[in-house]
Write a protein that holds these residues in place. Structure first.
Motif, mmCIF file in Angstrom:
data_model
loop_
_atom_site.group_PDB
_atom_site.id
_atom_site.type_symbol
_atom_site.label_atom_id
_atom_site.label_comp_id
_atom_site.label_asym_id
_atom_site.label_seq_id
_atom_site.Cartn_x
_atom_site.Cartn_y
_atom_site.Cartn_z
ATOM 1 N N PRO A 133 -17.224 -35.919 30.879
ATOM 2 C CA PRO A 133 -17.268 -34.564 31.455
ATOM 3 C C PRO A 133 -15.977 -34.140 32.139
ATOM 4 C CG PRO A 133 -18.569 -36.117 32.769
ATOM 5 C CD PRO A 133 -18.214 -36.822 31.507
ATOM 6 N N ASP A 134 -15.127 -35.102 32.486
ATOM 7 C CA ASP A 134 -13.870 -34.767 33.163
ATOM 8 C C ASP A 134 -12.689 -34.715 32.189
ATOM 9 O OD1 ASP A 134 -15.160 -34.689 35.650
ATOM 10 O OD2 ASP A 134 -14.926 -36.844 35.918
ATOM 11 N N GLN A 135 -12.975 -34.680 30.889
ATOM 12 C CA GLN A 135 -11.914 -34.629 29.893
ATOM 13 C C GLN A 135 -10.995 -33.432 30.124
ATOM 14 O OE1 GLN A 135 -11.149 -36.634 26.973
ATOM 15 N NE2 GLN A 135 -9.346 -35.352 27.189
ATOM 16 N N GLN A 136 -9.701 -33.698 30.158
ATOM 17 C CA GLN A 136 -8.733 -32.625 30.322
ATOM 18 C C GLN A 136 -8.597 -31.833 29.017
ATOM 19 O OE1 GLN A 136 -7.115 -31.795 33.335
ATOM 20 N NE2 GLN A 136 -8.828 -33.117 33.913
ATOM 21 N N LYS A 150 -8.215 -26.861 16.794
ATOM 22 C CA LYS A 150 -9.300 -26.467 17.702
ATOM 23 C C LYS A 150 -8.871 -26.870 19.102
ATOM 24 C CE LYS A 150 -12.563 -24.725 15.016
ATOM 25 N NZ LYS A 150 -11.730 -24.534 13.815
ATOM 26 N N VAL A 151 -9.228 -26.041 20.081
ATOM 27 C CA VAL A 151 -8.908 -26.311 21.485
ATOM 28 C C VAL A 151 -10.191 -26.676 22.229
ATOM 29 C CG1 VAL A 151 -8.105 -25.301 23.654
ATOM 30 C CG2 VAL A 151 -6.877 -24.820 21.518
ATOM 31 N N TYR A 152 -10.132 -27.784 22.953
ATOM 32 C CA TYR A 152 -11.238 -28.198 23.817
ATOM 33 C C TYR A 152 -10.857 -27.886 25.255
ATOM 34 C CZ TYR A 152 -14.479 -31.217 26.367
ATOM 35 O OH TYR A 152 -15.430 -31.689 27.227
ATOM 36 N N ARG A 153 -11.772 -27.211 25.948
ATOM 37 C CA ARG A 153 -11.493 -26.872 27.348
ATOM 38 C C ARG A 153 -12.804 -26.641 28.092
ATOM 39 N NH1 ARG A 153 -6.808 -22.628 29.316
ATOM 40 N NH2 ARG A 153 -6.742 -23.327 31.492
ATOM 41 N N ALA A 154 -12.928 -27.223 29.264
ATOM 42 C CA ALA A 154 -14.082 -27.028 30.141
ATOM 43 C C ALA A 154 -15.398 -27.339 29.437
ATOM 44 C CB ALA A 154 -14.087 -25.596 30.692
ATOM 45 N N ILE A 267 -2.437 -20.486 27.058
ATOM 46 C CA ILE A 267 -3.587 -21.043 27.769
ATOM 47 C C ILE A 267 -3.298 -22.352 28.490
ATOM 48 C CG2 ILE A 267 -5.309 -19.884 26.352
ATOM 49 C CD1 ILE A 267 -5.651 -22.422 24.758
ATOM 50 N N GLY A 268 -2.059 -22.839 28.456
ATOM 51 C CA GLY A 268 -1.670 -23.962 29.299
ATOM 52 C C GLY A 268 -2.129 -25.327 28.861
ATOM 53 N N VAL A 269 -2.480 -25.502 27.591
ATOM 54 C CA VAL A 269 -2.881 -26.822 27.105
ATOM 55 C C VAL A 269 -1.639 -27.700 26.961
ATOM 56 C CG1 VAL A 269 -3.852 -28.095 25.154
ATOM 57 C CG2 VAL A 269 -4.939 -25.992 25.941
ATOM 58 N N ARG A 270 -1.695 -28.916 27.532
ATOM 59 C CA ARG A 270 -0.517 -29.793 27.538
ATOM 60 C C ARG A 270 -0.641 -30.999 26.611
ATOM 61 N NH1 ARG A 270 2.344 -30.312 33.372
ATOM 62 N NH2 ARG A 270 1.948 -28.211 34.175
ATOM 63 N N ARG A 271 -1.768 -31.171 25.963
ATOM 64 C CA ARG A 271 -1.963 -32.350 25.103
ATOM 65 C C ARG A 271 -2.328 -31.882 23.693
ATOM 66 N NH1 ARG A 271 -2.990 -37.812 25.378
ATOM 67 N NH2 ARG A 271 -4.565 -38.686 23.964
ATOM 68 N N TYR A 272 -1.610 -32.411 22.697
ATOM 69 C CA TYR A 272 -1.818 -32.037 21.298
ATOM 70 C C TYR A 272 -1.989 -33.311 20.479
ATOM 71 C CZ TYR A 272 -0.418 -27.544 23.035
ATOM 72 O OH TYR A 272 -0.380 -26.385 23.762
ATOM 73 N N VAL A 273 -3.146 -33.454 19.857
ATOM 74 C CA VAL A 273 -3.472 -34.636 19.070
ATOM 75 C C VAL A 273 -3.323 -34.286 17.593
ATOM 76 C CG1 VAL A 273 -5.225 -36.362 18.519
ATOM 77 C CG2 VAL A 273 -5.105 -35.398 20.843
ATOM 78 N N LEU A 274 -2.480 -35.025 16.884
ATOM 79 C CA LEU A 274 -2.238 -34.774 15.462
ATOM 80 C C LEU A 274 -3.106 -35.679 14.610
ATOM 81 C CD1 LEU A 274 1.659 -34.509 15.176
ATOM 82 C CD2 LEU A 274 0.001 -32.670 15.506
ATOM 83 N N MET A 275 -3.792 -35.101 13.642
ATOM 84 C CA MET A 275 -4.542 -35.863 12.662
ATOM 85 C C MET A 275 -4.286 -35.239 11.287
ATOM 86 S SD MET A 275 -8.464 -34.488 13.187
ATOM 87 C CE MET A 275 -8.913 -34.513 11.442
ATOM 88 N N GLY A 276 -4.949 -35.761 10.275
ATOM 89 C CA GLY A 276 -4.737 -35.271 8.916
ATOM 90 C C GLY A 276 -3.871 -36.234 8.126
ATOM 91 N N GLY A 277 -4.113 -36.281 6.822
ATOM 92 C CA GLY A 277 -3.448 -37.262 5.982
ATOM 93 C C GLY A 277 -1.934 -37.215 6.022
ATOM 94 N N PHE A 278 -1.364 -36.011 6.028
ATOM 95 C CA PHE A 278 0.093 -35.906 6.001
ATOM 96 C C PHE A 278 0.696 -36.342 7.328
ATOM 97 C CE2 PHE A 278 4.078 -33.226 5.976
ATOM 98 C CZ PHE A 278 4.729 -33.975 5.011
ATOM 99 N N ALA A 279 0.124 -35.883 8.435
ATOM 100 C CA ALA A 279 0.640 -36.276 9.753
ATOM 101 C C ALA A 279 0.541 -37.781 9.950
ATOM 102 C CB ALA A 279 -0.123 -35.550 10.854
ATOM 103 N N LEU A 280 -0.580 -38.373 9.544
ATOM 104 C CA LEU A 280 -0.749 -39.815 9.737
ATOM 105 C C LEU A 280 0.159 -40.609 8.810
ATOM 106 C CD1 LEU A 280 -4.616 -39.997 10.220
ATOM 107 C CD2 LEU A 280 -2.839 -40.170 11.974
#
Length: 342
Positions: A133-136, A150-154, A267-280
């Motif tokens: 529940p405290d995920q940033q 997709k953005v996760y927030r609150a 919106i001030g999001v500071r963390r970006y997680v890369l996935m997908g076949g090409f990125a990996l």
């Protein structure tokens, strides 16, 4: 909630994967893969005909799996926009651009007799990275044949009731009339430029524009004719430090960095997680080069060290939608349905 078992599905344009999710281990097992009974396997079939085939395939496989797993709920990650009540609005890679919206959640609940959640596949994938529940806030970006986010927030994935949001791949980053085509038919979209498909097309254009430079690159060793170049060879060249391939990649990542900067500044999001076949496939090189482009552009209010920490790689597998669908069900409670989950 007490330990439970769910059945989870990741339904894409090419492959339908179905698995067992255990809330005790928070992982999947009994992963089974079959070709999706959609456009790829039945070219020429009408959209309505494909919808019927895919829905029947999904219902049949899910019913068998729910019985096999002893599941208390079903979670479906679907390759297309999904409304808050579990209606699939479109599925270009599954049943082409036509067809009416499909009330998939209701159809599955009627057939299976268990609670069902249906969400977009990338929305599901987000939940793999929600630790509590405290995920940033964070933004999950997939870089494969296309680009999405997709953005996760609150405690929520930011979408409207009709599933809009997270279509970063269709941001027009090149307005020129001869910009590269996107799969949607538009031109100059981020997905048509910085995705694996877009980068490969850019590499071929660069090879024709500079044949001597291409001939000196590792790419030419893998494919003397640039039209024969593929993404695994391109990614290997980047990982090997090839200057020609790296320059091509930077061209696309500059646009992706601009998009990330826009998300951050809005919106001030500071963390970006890369996935997908090409990125990996690119691995840490993708993170480093994207970070360098972000640093070059600057993120208002952040210093260089903070910018370099913004981007990380996701898990190196293709279970994001399956694990995420299970964790979403667990987070929301198996008795609750897609009305609050999409």
């Amino acid at each position: 909630m007490s330990d439970s078992v769910f059945t989870v599905v990741d339904l894409g344009g090419t492959t339908l994967r179905i698995a067992r999710y255990d809330t005790a281990t928070r992982e999947v097992g009994d992963v089974r893969r079959v070709p999706t009974a959609g456009l790829a396997g039945h070219p020429g079939t009408s959209a309505a005909g494909l919808q019927s085939k895919v829905v029947e395939q999904l219902c049949s496989l899910a019913a068998d799996a729910v019985r096999r797993h002893g599941s208390t709920a079903l979670g479906v990650a679907f390759a297309g926009p999904v409304t808050a009540d579990g209606r699939v609005l479109a599925a270009p890679t599954v049943w082409s651009g036509g067809g009416e919206p499909v009330p998939l959640r209701l159809l599955l609940e009627e057939r299976l007799g268990v609670p069902v959640v249906v969400v977009n596949d990338l929305t599901a994938a987000v939940w793999r990275y929600v630790e509590g529940p405290d995920q940033q806030p964070f933004c999950l970006i997939t870089v494969s044949s296309g680009i999405g986010c997709k953005v996760y927030r609150a405690g929520e994935v930011l979408l409207d009731a009709d599933g809009h949001g997270g279509e970063l791949g269709h941001w027009t980053c090149d307005p020129s009339p001869d910009a590269p085509l996107c799969d949607c038919g538009g031109r100059g979209h981020l997905g048509g430029i910085a995705s694996g498909r877009g980068t490969l097309a850019a590499a071929r254009r660069a090879a024709h524009a500079d044949p001597d430079g291409y001939a000196r690159s590792a790419l030419a060793q893998a494919a003397p004719d640039p039209e024969g170049l593929d993404n695994p060879a391109f990614a290997a060249a980047v990982r090997g430090g090839d200057p020609f391939a790296t320059t091509v990649l930077r061209g696309g990542l500059a646009h992706l960095a601009s998009a990330v900067t826009a998300v951050f500044t809005s919106i001030g999001v500071r963390r970006y997680v890369l996935m997908g076949g090409f990125a990996l496939a690119l691995g840490p090189h993708c993170v480093r080069l994207l970070g360098e482009e972000l640093e070059r552009l600057g993120c208002f209010g952040l210093d260089a060290a903070e910018i370099r920490r913004m981007v990380v790689l996701g898990a190196p597998d293709d279970d994001h939608g399956l694990v995420g669908a299970g964790r979403l069900l667990a987070a929301r409670g198996a008795a609750r349905t897609a009305v609050t989950a999409a």
